[in-house]
Design a protein around this motif. Structure first.
Motif, PDB file in Angstrom:
ATOM      1  N   UNK A 164     -17.446  -1.313  -5.666  1.00  0.00           N
ATOM      2  CA  UNK A 164     -17.340  -1.218  -7.118  1.00  0.00           C
ATOM      3  C   UNK A 164     -16.378  -2.290  -7.637  1.00  0.00           C
ATOM      4  N   UNK A 165     -16.471  -2.570  -8.907  1.00  0.00           N
ATOM      5  CA  UNK A 165     -15.555  -3.539  -9.506  1.00  0.00           C
ATOM      6  C   UNK A 165     -14.108  -3.043  -9.363  1.00  0.00           C
ATOM      7  N   UNK A 166     -13.253  -3.917  -8.849  1.00  0.00           N
ATOM      8  CA  UNK A 166     -11.861  -3.547  -8.622  1.00  0.00           C
ATOM      9  C   UNK A 166     -11.634  -2.859  -7.292  1.00  0.00           C
ATOM     10  N   UNK A 167     -12.697  -2.713  -6.524  1.00  0.00           N
ATOM     11  CA  UNK A 167     -12.622  -2.065  -5.209  1.00  0.00           C
ATOM     12  C   UNK A 167     -13.100  -3.052  -4.140  1.00  0.00           C
ATOM     13  N   UNK A 168     -12.829  -2.712  -2.879  1.00  0.00           N
ATOM     14  CA  UNK A 168     -13.179  -3.565  -1.744  1.00  0.00           C
ATOM     15  C   UNK A 168     -13.650  -2.697  -0.584  1.00  0.00           C
TER      16      UNK A 168
ATOM     17  N   UNK B  81     -12.102   1.070  -0.886  1.00  0.00           N
ATOM     18  CA  UNK B  81     -10.701   1.127  -1.287  1.00  0.00           C
ATOM     19  C   UNK B  81     -10.436   0.373  -2.579  1.00  0.00           C
ATOM     20  N   UNK B  82      -9.532   0.901  -3.425  1.00  0.00           N
ATOM     21  CA  UNK B  82      -9.042   0.073  -4.527  1.00  0.00           C
ATOM     22  C   UNK B  82      -8.490  -1.236  -3.956  1.00  0.00           C
ATOM     23  N   UNK B  83      -8.793  -2.344  -4.602  1.00  0.00           N
ATOM     24  CA  UNK B  83      -8.468  -3.648  -4.022  1.00  0.00           C
ATOM     25  C   UNK B  83      -6.979  -3.852  -3.790  1.00  0.00           C
ATOM     26  N   UNK B  84      -6.135  -3.241  -4.601  1.00  0.00           N
ATOM     27  CA  UNK B  84      -4.695  -3.459  -4.420  1.00  0.00           C
ATOM     28  C   UNK B  84      -4.147  -2.749  -3.185  1.00  0.00           C
ATOM     29  N   UNK B  85      -4.974  -1.922  -2.540  1.00  0.00           N
ATOM     30  CA  UNK B  85      -4.516  -1.193  -1.347  1.00  0.00           C
ATOM     31  C   UNK B  85      -5.088  -1.759  -0.047  1.00  0.00           C
ATOM     32  N   UNK B  86      -5.701  -2.935  -0.108  1.00  0.00           N
ATOM     33  CA  UNK B  86      -6.372  -3.480   1.078  1.00  0.00           C
ATOM     34  C   UNK B  86      -5.433  -3.566   2.278  1.00  0.00           C
ATOM     35  N   UNK B  87      -4.257  -4.120   2.077  1.00  0.00           N
ATOM     36  CA  UNK B  87      -3.328  -4.299   3.209  1.00  0.00           C
ATOM     37  C   UNK B  87      -2.910  -2.951   3.787  1.00  0.00           C
ATOM     38  N   UNK B  88      -2.634  -1.999   2.919  1.00  0.00           N
ATOM     39  CA  UNK B  88      -2.227  -0.677   3.390  1.00  0.00           C
ATOM     40  C   UNK B  88      -3.364   0.012   4.135  1.00  0.00           C
TER      41      UNK B  88
END
Length: 566
Positions: free
Chosen positions: A328-332, A521-528
């Motif tokens: 989804x947009x904003x997700x990865x 995942x929400x994109x800002x949480x990829x590393x986590x």
């Protein structure tokens, strides 16, 4: 604390609280509307919910916005304990077949060979006339706990492993329902474009797409059979034989061995026809809703413990349509794949430190080359497949002795499993899931070969069936334990992902394929999320094999669409 749910998820339900000693604390009866509220309230105390079947109870809770942390699936656990060699003297194992042994209708997929697929139906048969409403979940739960206690008196380690297996299997049931409810993000526009490019425009009134029809005409012309239906295996086989091809089937393996102009277009037709039937427009209409593919997994649907599906083919998404899996947009999409899982499993089970060391840097096959066991990575893979599946001919069989000399503990483990199966005995996974015993055909063949008047044909048949069963048990220990590791990996990852949720969304498991997962995942949480995936894999290795130095290497990538992960 355990809370046993009884009754019906759509009607009145009973909630029976059982403490850690097995003592009944209290019982309450509630309506369906009250059940949702009561489960939400009691979940705050982190109980383990005990119910007959996760697929019956959990969907309505998920729909109401409730997810639970833990459960005990009585049906799945009953099946494991019924067959477990370690529990064979318990009351549960000795009881006559009953409705707890009934299995759901399921579609077998992806277990490797026809032999392994067929074994999925070898559940204990039920001749009981009980209906689900007559089942007593409290009594069944007590019986299962008593079985574990009985095993613990004889073999505490076996009981501990079985308890872990029951918890992992039940957690898998929760994950399967959560993935089905949330779905895998899917672009019907991308899917339609891929199908149109490969097959031609979608037929308006059904029938074959244009490219399939054109290939059909080509095949008919080359075989000089104007009325041939290439989808009819019998008609096609007769036409091939009339054209001079020496084939006994229409399999792609046989066709590739033939030299005839029809082979190339026929193979192309078969590939595209399968795409059209398995993942074409009709599939998309049936399985994709509101931008999500909702697979129906069957936990433990194969006797080794691997999952199956009731439909939708989630375990066989072909490369041609993977581009439709889009975040989804904003997700990865965070895609994680465990490399060479089964060889690492047999290294850990056998405590073969040399084989474990070969995989320490990531690529176990290259590790075999670097150790001087074989000369190329391709040969390393062939040799390992021979070990896992019992190769007796060809290049794989030629390379096997080198593997056995280099890693006697690991290869000895699968060889012992094969010999055990050839005798008709059970083998078990690391946590204690036991293989079924061979069926009536196997038993009859062995008896016929043992009789004084047996013929050479009888003896050959008995030997062949014994070898076939030995191939199954050889692979059972590796494939089954790999499935256990994957369950523990996902169970740990699920909890880690829940802890990462914030006001921008919760990363969650969206897809599972034996040794591969996709997290949306929400994109800002990829590393986590990437760290969580890796840490959960390490935890699963320690949970099963303690401090043994085996590395469960992962390939983890963050992508916007699934096709970018390969």
């Amino acid at each position: 604390m355990f809370i046993v749910l009884g009754g019906s998820p759509s009607g009145r339900a009973t909630l029976t609280t059982v403490d850690s000693t097995g003592t009944l604390v209290d019982t309450a009866t509630v309506s369906r509307a009250e059940l949702i509220t009561e489960v939400a309230r009691r979940e705050r105390d982190h109980p383990r919910w005990v119910w007959e079947d996760t697929s019956q109870w959990y969907p309505s809770l998920i729909k109401a916005g409730i997810t639970v942390e833990r459960c005990h699936d009585l049906r799945l656990c009953h099946r494991i304990l019924r067959l477990a060699d370690a529990a064979r003297t318990t009351e549960l194992a000795a009881a006559p077949p009953n409705s707890w042994d009934d299995q759901p209708v399921e579609q077998q997929t992806g277990s490797g060979t026809a032999l392994f697929d067929d074994l999925a139906d070898l559940a204990v048969p039920s001749d009981s006339s009980d209906t689900p409403d007559q089942r007593d979940p409290v009594a069944e739960f007590a019986l299962q706990r008593a079985s574990l206690d009985a095993v613990a008196e004889i073999n505490p380690e076996a009981a501990s492993r079985l308890q872990l297996l029951l918890a992992a299997e039940s957690s898998g049931a929760l994950i399967a329902e959560e993935m089905r409810a949330r779905g895998l993000p899917w672009s019907t526009a991308v899917h339609d474009a891929a199908l149109t490019e490969l097959l031609g425009p979608r037929p308006i009134f059904g029938g074959r797409p244009a490219k399939l029809e054109a290939l059909s005409d080509t095949i008919r012309g080359l075989l000089q059979t104007p009325g041939l239906n290439p989808d009819s295996q019998q008609d096609l086989l007769r036409a091939l034989k009339r054209a001079g091809l020496s084939v006994t089937s229409t399999s792609k393996w046989e066709l590739r061995s033939q030299k005839h102009p029809v082979v190339e277009p026929l193979l192309e037709y078969k590939k595209l026809s399968r795409l059209n039937s398995a993942n074409g427009w009709a599939w998309m209409d049936a399985w994709v809703r509101d931008g999500r593919f909702h697979p129906e997994y069957v936990v433990g649907g194969v006797v080794t413990g691997r999952w199956a599906t009731r439909g939708g083919g989630a375990l066989q998404l072909p490369a041609q349509v993977r581009g439709a899996v889009r975040a989804d947009e904003g997700w990865t999409l965070v895609v994680a794949d465990a490399a060479q899982l089964e060889p690492r499993i047999i290294a850990a089970m056998s405590r073969d430190e040399k084989m474990a060391a070969a995989g320490r840097q990531g690529d176990l096959y290259q590790g075999l080359v670097d150790a001087g066991v074989v000369d190329t990575r391709a040969h390393a893979k062939l040799a390992m497949l021979g070990a896992l599946y019992g190769a007796t001919t060809g290049e794989s069989a030629r390379l096997m002795p080198k593997l056995a000399r280099a890693y006697p503990l690991a290869i000895g483990l699968v060889e012992h499993a094969a010999r055990t199966g050839e005798r008709g005995d059970q083998v078990r996974t690391w946590l204690g899931r036991s293989s079924p015993r061979p069926g009536p055909e196997w038993q009859s063949a062995q008896r016929a070969a043992a009789e004084s008047e047996s013929t050479a044909v009888d003896e050959r048949r008995a030997r062949q069936l014994a070898r076939d069963w030995g191939r199954f048990t050889r692979n059972f220990v590796a494939q089954g334990t790999a499935a256990e590791w994957a369950l523990c990996w996902m169970a740990g990852l699920r909890l880690r992902l829940r802890a990462l949720a914030d006001d921008r969304g919760e990363p969650h498991l969206a897809f599972f394929l034996h040794d591969e997962v996709i997290v949306h995942s929400p994109s800002h949480l990829i590393d986590a999320v990437t760290d969580a995936v890796t840490a959960a894999a390490e935890d699963a290795g320690r949970l099963l094999f303690g401090r043994f130095p085996v590395n469960f290497a992962l390939s983890v990538v963050a992508v916007s669409s699934y096709d970018q992960a390969k």
